[in-house]
Design an enzyme around this catalytic site. Structure first.
Site, PDB file in Angstrom:
ATOM      1  N   TYR A 189       0.871  -1.172   0.000  1.00  0.00           N
ATOM      2  CA  TYR A 189       0.000   0.000   0.000  1.00  0.00           C
ATOM      3  C   TYR A 189       0.908   1.222   0.000  1.00  0.00           C
ATOM      4  O   TYR A 189       1.696   1.431   0.922  1.00  0.00           O
ATOM      5  CB  TYR A 189      -0.912   0.022   1.227  1.00  0.00           C
ATOM      6  CG  TYR A 189      -1.913   1.166   1.196  1.00  0.00           C
ATOM      7  CD1 TYR A 189      -3.117   1.033   0.521  1.00  0.00           C
ATOM      8  CD2 TYR A 189      -1.631   2.380   1.814  1.00  0.00           C
ATOM      9  CE1 TYR A 189      -4.032   2.084   0.469  1.00  0.00           C
ATOM     10  CE2 TYR A 189      -2.534   3.438   1.768  1.00  0.00           C
ATOM     11  CZ  TYR A 189      -3.732   3.278   1.090  1.00  0.00           C
ATOM     12  OH  TYR A 189      -4.623   4.327   1.033  1.00  0.00           O
ATOM     13  N   TYR A 236     -10.106  -3.359   6.555  1.00  0.00           N
ATOM     14  CA  TYR A 236      -9.589  -2.016   6.845  1.00  0.00           C
ATOM     15  C   TYR A 236      -9.308  -1.808   8.328  1.00  0.00           C
ATOM     16  O   TYR A 236      -8.486  -0.972   8.691  1.00  0.00           O
ATOM     17  CB  TYR A 236     -10.597  -0.951   6.399  1.00  0.00           C
ATOM     18  CG  TYR A 236     -10.710  -0.731   4.905  1.00  0.00           C
ATOM     19  CD1 TYR A 236      -9.995  -1.492   3.984  1.00  0.00           C
ATOM     20  CD2 TYR A 236     -11.542   0.258   4.406  1.00  0.00           C
ATOM     21  CE1 TYR A 236     -10.121  -1.281   2.625  1.00  0.00           C
ATOM     22  CE2 TYR A 236     -11.679   0.486   3.046  1.00  0.00           C
ATOM     23  CZ  TYR A 236     -10.967  -0.295   2.153  1.00  0.00           C
ATOM     24  OH  TYR A 236     -11.092  -0.067   0.797  1.00  0.00           O
TER      25      TYR A 236
END
Length: 333
Positions: free
Chosen positions: A193, A298
């Site tokens: 990420y 998440y």
């Protein structure tokens, strides 16, 4: 022709490029020919936010301090075997493996205990070991470009980068998503990420400036794995840095949440002096079929969501989850 490709197709073929064009940005990556990133929308006329920019490495933001060169160190192993079995400095803080994990290796004599997180030989070479994937939230420590070992050292999986193509695609009901046209194996590294690495103060400022602060949290990930107010390292003792992928990132920025995901994020450390800006590496936690949507949780590890979901005063402020999985918690946060 899809709107996502029309501008590029008619104006940027051949040597012509436009730095604001997403397909031109992707095409400029060195990895594009062998492991491309593609964009597909067969659902509606939406295109990616024109203010978004694809990057292939994270960007250090204003006010973020990096470690001084005098604190940087890599291993001085004579060869890759020494990294694997001996006293590799990169692995000083990595928990040791067990002899039963050597079943994929050819060991002519007494089994030797490996220290790093990956299988090194056989059918599972390059895959994250089960003790890390299933039973641990420990960080992964790797060799890196400051080390004496070779680029082919088995302890350089995230270091070598993404090895599979990814496609950003338009979902029916959750905006953009990401999939891989190839099968992915349990324990396989997918990608990092990426984003702009910013201070905690700047992250809070951006949350306040966002029209919906909770929406901003979809793109902000705290690099807090090693945060410790009692640390002698001032970079770890203070508030953690955060990665903001909203307006600059790689394809993983478009991966959707699921309460029953097929990937997990692990903290990955190369040079120990950079713990405060460690990588966020995504690994498959089960076998994934070709073109199956990629997802991760998440809020992996959060413990107070269930209790909040039963509090009417808090529910109205919470973000509803749209993952649709059988284990859906109902809310993101």
């Amino acid at each position: 022709m899809e709107e996502v490709t029309k501008k590029h197709f008619y104006n940027h073929t051949g040597p012509n490029t436009d730095p604001t064009c997403h397909l031109c940005q992707i095409r400029s990556f060195k990895t594009h020919e062998k492991i491309p990133i593609s964009i597909r929308n067969t659902v509606d006329g939406e295109v990616l936010n024109p203010n978004f920019r694809f990057i292939d490495h994270s960007v250090i933001g204003k006010g973020v301090l990096v470690a001084d060169s005098s604190f940087r160190v890599g291993c001085d192993c004579e060869d890759d075997e020494e990294c694997m079995y001996s006293s590799c400095q990169c692995l000083d803080e990595m928990a040791g493996g067990s002899d039963e994990e050597l079943d994929d290796d050819t060991v002519p004599h007494k089994p030797r205990r490996k220290r790093f997180a990956y299988h090194s030989r056989g059918a599972k070479a390059g895959l994250l070991r089960s003790r890390i994937l299933e039973h641990s939230r420990d960080a992964i420590y790797e060799c890196h470009d400051g080390c004496n070992c070779s680029r082919n050292c088995p302890n350089r999986v995230v270091e070598r980068g993404r090895t599979v193509p990814l496609q950003i695609f338009r979902t029916e009901d959750r905006g953009w998503g990401v999939r891989c046209p190839l099968p992915l194996r349990k324990g396989q590294f997918v990608d990092r990420y990426l984003g702009e690495i910013i201070t905690s103060e700047e992250a809070d400022r951006r949350r306040q400036a966002s029209s919906l602060a909770q929406r901003k949290d979809v793109y902000l990930f705290a690099l807090d794995k090693f945060s410790d107010p009692d640390s002698i390292d001032p970079l770890l003792a203070g508030p953690p840095r955060e990665v903001d992928g909203e307006f600059m990132s790689g394809p993983t920025r478009f991966i959707n949440h699921s309460c029953e995901p097929n990937m997990r994020i692990f903290a990955r450390v190369g040079d120990h002096a950079d713990k405060h800006i460690h990588d966020l590496a995504l690994f498959a936690i089960r076998d994934i079929k070709p073109n199956e949507e990629l997802t991760f949780d998440y809020v992996d590890g959060a413990e107070d969501l269930d209790s909040d979901a039963h509090d009417p005063a808090k529910v109205k402020e919470m973000t509803k989850c749209l993952c649709g999985s059988e284990k859906c918690r109902g809310f993101l946060w």
